[in-house]
Design an enzyme around this catalytic site. Structure first.
Site, short mmCIF file in Angstrom:
data_model
loop_
_atom_site.label_atom_id
_atom_site.label_comp_id
_atom_site.label_asym_id
_atom_site.label_seq_id
_atom_site.Cartn_x
_atom_site.Cartn_y
_atom_site.Cartn_z
N ASP A 60 0.92 -1.03 0.12
CA ASP A 60 -0.09 -0.38 0.02
C ASP A 60 1.07 1.07 0.06
O ASP A 60 0.04 2.47 0.31
CB ASP A 60 -0.85 0.17 0.86
CG ASP A 60 -2.36 -0.72 1.02
OD1 ASP A 60 -2.98 -0.18 -0.05
OD2 ASP A 60 -2.18 -1.37 1.91
N GLU A 77 0.31 9.40 1.34
CA GLU A 77 -0.44 10.95 2.24
C GLU A 77 -1.13 9.83 3.17
O GLU A 77 -0.29 10.87 3.71
CB GLU A 77 -1.55 11.16 0.83
CG GLU A 77 -2.45 12.44 1.73
CD GLU A 77 -4.00 12.47 1.65
OE1 GLU A 77 -3.93 13.30 1.10
OE2 GLU A 77 -4.63 11.50 1.06
N ASP A 78 -0.77 9.16 3.61
CA ASP A 78 -1.23 8.74 4.51
C ASP A 78 -0.47 8.80 6.01
O ASP A 78 -0.53 8.54 6.69
CB ASP A 78 -1.72 6.76 4.75
CG ASP A 78 -3.06 6.60 3.79
OD1 ASP A 78 -4.16 7.69 3.94
OD2 ASP A 78 -3.14 6.03 2.83
N ARG A 125 0.92 -1.53 7.74
CA ARG A 125 1.05 -0.46 6.71
C ARG A 125 2.15 1.02 7.69
O ARG A 125 2.49 1.28 7.40
CB ARG A 125 -0.05 0.76 6.81
CG ARG A 125 -0.69 0.31 5.32
CD ARG A 125 -1.97 0.43 4.81
NE ARG A 125 -0.43 2.07 3.90
CZ ARG A 125 -1.04 3.37 3.52
NH1 ARG A 125 -2.31 3.04 3.66
NH2 ARG A 125 -0.34 3.74 2.59
N HIS A 145 -11.78 6.56 4.98
CA HIS A 145 -10.82 8.41 5.94
C HIS A 145 -12.27 9.55 5.56
O HIS A 145 -13.08 9.33 4.96
CB HIS A 145 -9.72 8.59 4.78
CG HIS A 145 -8.44 7.28 4.76
ND1 HIS A 145 -7.96 7.11 4.16
CD2 HIS A 145 -8.07 7.36 6.32
CE1 HIS A 145 -6.79 6.02 4.53
NE2 HIS A 145 -6.66 6.11 6.13
N CYS A 155 -4.85 10.58 -1.96
CA CYS A 155 -3.77 9.62 -1.18
C CYS A 155 -2.09 9.64 -1.89
O CYS A 155 -1.41 8.56 -1.29
CB CYS A 155 -3.84 7.98 -0.51
SG CYS A 155 -5.33 7.64 -1.83
#
Ligand code: CIR
Length: 259
Positions: free
Chosen positions: A63, A68-69, A88, A167, A254
């Site tokens: 992922d 962005e996460d 992640r 999100h 993202c």
């Protein structure tokens, strides 16, 4: 929007991108197509005047392209998150190092806090932080404090009761000019009261995750009514094919950190 972006950080999708986390029933992504869509996304950012840096994929983190996460980047520094999905967590290291190399110092969200950057929506007068299955209250409180140190006022928005939103930014995007694009299934929560809401109809809900970048608005291709609504408001939409990212629950925002 008062912030003009000059740089973006991206991470290319890897060969095992399809092994990432998803709830989508749209089937497995086609890697070659994902790479092509990613290249076009990067070119779109460059056409908006941004200099881009693209990190290589790491097979440990399928992922990882959803960069962005793992960080929130502000004009005065970054906050490295602690992603809500265990798988992640390790994505942060290479991004923190890359930001440092680009001259951006950072602080961190620590355990037991969790934050996904997809839950963080920067506006002209502050930052909205969504509490979700990925961002917990401890993480949101830490992030709010770190952002406060950087001169930004944060407001938390609990959206755990809203079905179908991974999100906060799955459902909203700040367009600039005091306006929020917002999916029709999101109630007009008090945290949104100070913005003009631009409703995205249910059939086009995915398009709510658009990104204002300088003079353009990057928007997922295939949602013509929302693109028309943006144009009527005076924005210049730049449609991008997102099919292979949508299959992994990813949206436009993202795929990059913009700063
Ligand atoms: C995940 O579930 O974490 C990824 N497959 C998708 C993350 C999308 N990120 C975002 O919308 N900010």
């Amino acid at each position: 929007m008062s912030t003009r972006f000059t740089r973006a950080l991206l991470r290319t999708p890897g060969d095992n991108y399809a092994a990432g986390i998803t709830t989508s029933a749209e089937g497995a992504p086609v890697i070659a197509r994902a790479l092509e869509q990613h290249r076009r996304y990067q070119a779109a950012l460059e056409s908006c005047g941004l200099k881009t840096t693209t990190l290589p994929a790491d097979p440990r983190y399928p992922d990882g392209t959803f960069v962005e996460d793992v960080a929130i980047v502000t004009p005065r520094g970054a906050v490295i998150t602690r992603p809500g999905a265990d798988a992640r967590r390790g994505e942060t290291e290479v991004v923190a190092a890359a930001l440092a190399q680009l001259g951006c110092p950072s602080t961190r969200v620590e355990a037991p806090g969790t934050v996904d950057g997809g839950d963080v929506c920067e506006t002209d007068d502050g930052v909205l932080i969504g509490i979700t299955a990925r961002t917990n209250e401890a993480g949101a409180a830490q992030l709010a404090a770190r952002l406060g140190d950087l001169g930004l006022r944060a407001t938390t928005v609990d959206i755990r009761a809203v079905a179908g939103l991974l999100h906060l930014k799955t459902g909203i995007a700040y367009l600039g000019d005091g306006r929020l694009a917002i999916q029709a299934n999101l109630p007009a929560l008090p945290a949104f009261a100070r913005y003009e809401l631009v409703r995205v109809e249910p059939a086009e809900g995915y398009a709510a995750n658009c990104v204002r970048v300088n003079d353009r608005v990057l928007v997922a291709a295939g949602y013509p009514r929302f693109a028309d609504a943006l144009a009527r408001l005076g924005y210049d939409p730049l449609p991008l094919e997102m099919s292979e990212f949508r299959k992994m629950d990813g949206g436009l925002s993202c795929l990059s950190l913009r700063f």
